[in-house]
Design a protein around this motif. Structure first.
Motif, mmCIF file in Angstrom:
data_model
loop_
_atom_site.group_PDB
_atom_site.id
_atom_site.type_symbol
_atom_site.label_atom_id
_atom_site.label_comp_id
_atom_site.label_asym_id
_atom_site.label_seq_id
_atom_site.Cartn_x
_atom_site.Cartn_y
_atom_site.Cartn_z
ATOM 1 N N SER A 74 -34.465 39.523 -21.693
ATOM 2 C CA SER A 74 -35.618 39.312 -20.818
ATOM 3 C C SER A 74 -36.909 39.773 -21.474
ATOM 4 N N SER A 80 -35.946 40.806 -15.575
ATOM 5 C CA SER A 80 -34.597 41.258 -15.951
ATOM 6 C C SER A 80 -33.856 41.779 -14.723
ATOM 7 N N THR A 95 -34.392 44.103 -22.896
ATOM 8 C CA THR A 95 -35.606 43.718 -22.181
ATOM 9 C C THR A 95 -36.868 44.338 -22.760
#
Length: 193
Positions: A74, A80, A95
């Motif tokens: 993400s 996320s 992320t």
């Protein structure tokens, strides 16, 4: 080999470029692949999500069931969190730590980070800062890809080859920048494992 990957972020962050590089590497590896994409209300700055399924056997569906994703990549921390219900218990989240505030009621970042901190398997990094150090914030998505590479199930060299093929038409300078971005993200992930 089987890998179910969810890619998420905001339009314009390069999610689909990440999917293209992984897909290119997987196809050269002789793997089967299915991909599904969802774009938000607007192409730019709306929610973008992609399901990417790789396997050495034919893949029946392009959608990943809840609780079955091996990896979430993400480029936006709140995005996320949106897809965490799809992550396996032992799955990994990679992320960005920096938000892309595109809505007026974006949650407090401390609350977002508190939720991320609960996960046992995660790599959280500031991909924009790393990409800026390399010379272009536009390579942030490939920094993220590098950080996710140890969890994808494809050899690092295959991902490098995918970058060379996907970005070749943009010139050698762009290819070199993206290879440096991949390496920078990969090295950070190796330190966090």
């Amino acid at each position: 080999m089987k890998a179910d990957i969810i890619l998420s972020g905001v339009g314009g962050q390069g999610i689909l470029s990440i999917a293209a590089v992984i897909g290119e590497a997987a196809l050269k590896e002789g793997l089967y692949m299915k991909q599904a994409e969802v774009h938000g209300m607007s192409q730019r700055e709306g929610d973008v999500q992609s399901n990417l399924r790789l396997s050495d056997r034919p893949v029946a569906s392009d959608l990943i069931p809840r609780g079955q994703a091996d990896l979430i990549i993400s480029l936006e921390p709140m995005e996320s969190l949106r897809y965490l219900p799809y992550l396996k218990k032992e799955g990994w989240l990679v992320t960005n730590s920096q938000p892309f505030v595109n809505i007026p009621n974006y949650p407090d970042l401390a609350l977002v980070n508190a939720e991320l901190d609960k996960l046992p398997n995660k790599v959280v990094l500031d991909v924009e800062a790393i990409a800026k150090e390399l010379g272009s914030v536009r390579a942030a998505n490939i920094v993220m890809l590098g950080a996710a590479t140890p969890f994808i199930g494809l050899e690092y060299g295959k991902i490098e080859e995918g970058i060379r093929r996907i970005f070749a038409r943009k010139g050698e300078e762009i290819v070199a920048l993206n290879l440096a971005a991949l390496k920078a993200g990969y090295e950070i992930a190796q330190q966090n494992q």
